[in-house]
Design a protein around this motif. Structure first.
Motif, mmCIF file in Angstrom:
data_model
loop_
_atom_site.group_PDB
_atom_site.id
_atom_site.type_symbol
_atom_site.label_atom_id
_atom_site.label_comp_id
_atom_site.label_asym_id
_atom_site.label_seq_id
_atom_site.Cartn_x
_atom_site.Cartn_y
_atom_site.Cartn_z
ATOM 1 N N TYR A 134 0.864 -1.190 0.000
ATOM 2 C CA TYR A 134 0.000 0.000 0.000
ATOM 3 C C TYR A 134 0.897 1.236 0.000
ATOM 4 O O TYR A 134 1.804 1.364 0.822
ATOM 5 C CB TYR A 134 -0.892 0.018 1.240
ATOM 6 N N GLU A 135 0.647 2.136 -0.950
ATOM 7 C CA GLU A 135 1.473 3.342 -1.061
ATOM 8 C C GLU A 135 1.040 4.370 -0.016
ATOM 9 O O GLU A 135 0.043 5.073 -0.186
ATOM 10 C CB GLU A 135 1.382 3.931 -2.479
ATOM 11 N N ALA A 136 1.789 4.446 1.077
ATOM 12 C CA ALA A 136 1.491 5.396 2.148
ATOM 13 C C ALA A 136 1.911 6.802 1.755
ATOM 14 O O ALA A 136 1.216 7.781 2.052
ATOM 15 C CB ALA A 136 2.204 4.982 3.438
ATOM 16 N N GLY A 184 6.063 6.708 -3.510
ATOM 17 C CA GLY A 184 7.208 5.816 -3.597
ATOM 18 C C GLY A 184 7.528 5.052 -2.333
ATOM 19 O O GLY A 184 8.503 4.299 -2.287
ATOM 20 N N ASP A 185 6.704 5.224 -1.286
ATOM 21 C CA ASP A 185 6.945 4.555 0.000
ATOM 22 C C ASP A 185 5.782 3.594 0.259
ATOM 23 O O ASP A 185 4.633 4.025 0.414
ATOM 24 C CB ASP A 185 7.052 5.588 1.122
ATOM 25 N N TYR A 186 6.077 2.303 0.300
ATOM 26 C CA TYR A 186 5.033 1.285 0.389
ATOM 27 C C TYR A 186 5.081 0.515 1.707
ATOM 28 O O TYR A 186 6.163 0.188 2.204
ATOM 29 C CB TYR A 186 5.162 0.288 -0.766
ATOM 30 N N ILE A 187 3.893 0.232 2.241
ATOM 31 C CA ILE A 187 3.755 -0.663 3.384
ATOM 32 C C ILE A 187 3.534 -2.063 2.827
ATOM 33 O O ILE A 187 2.570 -2.297 2.085
ATOM 34 C CB ILE A 187 2.569 -0.252 4.276
ATOM 35 N N ILE A 188 4.420 -2.993 3.159
ATOM 36 C CA ILE A 188 4.339 -4.341 2.625
ATOM 37 C C ILE A 188 3.374 -5.192 3.452
ATOM 38 O O ILE A 188 3.410 -5.191 4.687
ATOM 39 C CB ILE A 188 5.733 -5.014 2.608
#
Length: 273
Positions: free
Chosen positions: A67-69, A72-76
């Motif tokens: 999920y793109e928080a 370019g920064d994603y929560i896996i």
């Protein structure tokens, strides 16, 4: 060949329980579909997931959800974590309330299904529920886990069966004010309104989906047929551009054509604003 049920369970109203099955009521599977082909070899092209930065292929076992928080920064999220959020299903369409058919906002209607008895023994109970809804002119609101999601469904009588339509959630419906906020209230001249009402009256009819032609699908089918037969198809010509005309003149013209009456003299052409 008998249709295959998408879901089987129980329709429950208070203490009355009826085994039922859901069947697809609307499908796009009959539409013409295309594959992507390598022009040089004539072979089908397969999709491949690649890393957006390195450009290297990513194997299936190395792929996961994110999920793109922030940009370019994603929560896996692992498959196990996502699976844990899926609600438990007891295969029950539990009816919570009944609503008058006239009060149903069609904006919330999503996907329709045919709802039928799951076996012959359920026929009497099913018919009782169907006729009860029909006599009271109401629809039932029920909920169940459908395709891994908790869904609300609107159930209403249709012929000898029931139609169960999944409902959009409130957060999925966009505010009408976002689209209509600039409309304002404009005064309509009485003559214009009378002409509009006349056109509507002369064009009155009954809803019949069989009258609707999918011209694009028909053109695609003809194109494929022509290619198979080695024929050439003449490309469709461009539609003429719409002209800006006086609204009153257009209404009078339409009313004359719809009603077969004499055309009134057109009002002077107004400048487009």
């Amino acid at each position: 060949m008998a249709p295959r049920a998408n879901w089987k369970g129980f329709l429950k109203i208070a203490e009355v329980t009826c085994p039922v099955a859901l069947y697809t009521a609307a499908s796009t599977s009959e539409r013409i579909s295309f594959h992507t082909i390598n022009r040089a070899t004539g072979n089908r092209v397969k999709r491949q997931f690649v890393d957006s930065e390195t450009g290297k292929p990513v194997a299936a076992e190395d792929q996961t959800k994110g999920y793109e928080a922030h940009k370019g920064d994603y929560i896996i999220l692992s498959d196990e974590e996502i699976a844990a959020t899926v609600p438990d299903s007891d295969k029950t369409l539990a009816v919570s309330e009944f609503v008058e058919c006239a009060n149903i906002d069609t904006l919330f209607l999503d996907k329709p299904y045919y709802l039928a008895p799951a076996d012959k023994a359920a026929g009497e109970t099913f018919a009782l529920i169907r006729e009860g809804l029909r006599k009271k002119n109401v629809a039932a609101i029920a909920s169940t886990v459908l395709f891994r999601r908790l869904r609300r469904l609107l159930i209403r009588p249709a012929g000898s069966g029931l139609i169960a339509t999944t409902l959009n959630f409130d957060y999925e419906i966009r505010s009408e004010q976002q689209n209509f906020s600039t409309m304002g209230n404009k005064a309509i001249e009485p003559e214009m309104l009378d002409l509009a009402k006349h056109i509507i009256k002369t064009k009155a009819g009954q809803f019949d989906a069989a009258k609707f032609d999918d011209r694009y699908e028909a053109a695609l089918a003809e194109l494929v047929k022509a290619k198979l037969e080695g024929r050439k198809i003449k490309p469709a010509g461009k539609r003429p551009e719409a002209k800006v005309i006086d609204l009153m003149a257009a209404l009078r013209e339409s009313a004359a054509q719809a009603g077969g009456g004499r055309k009134k003299p057109a009002a002077s052409r107004r400048k487009a604003g």
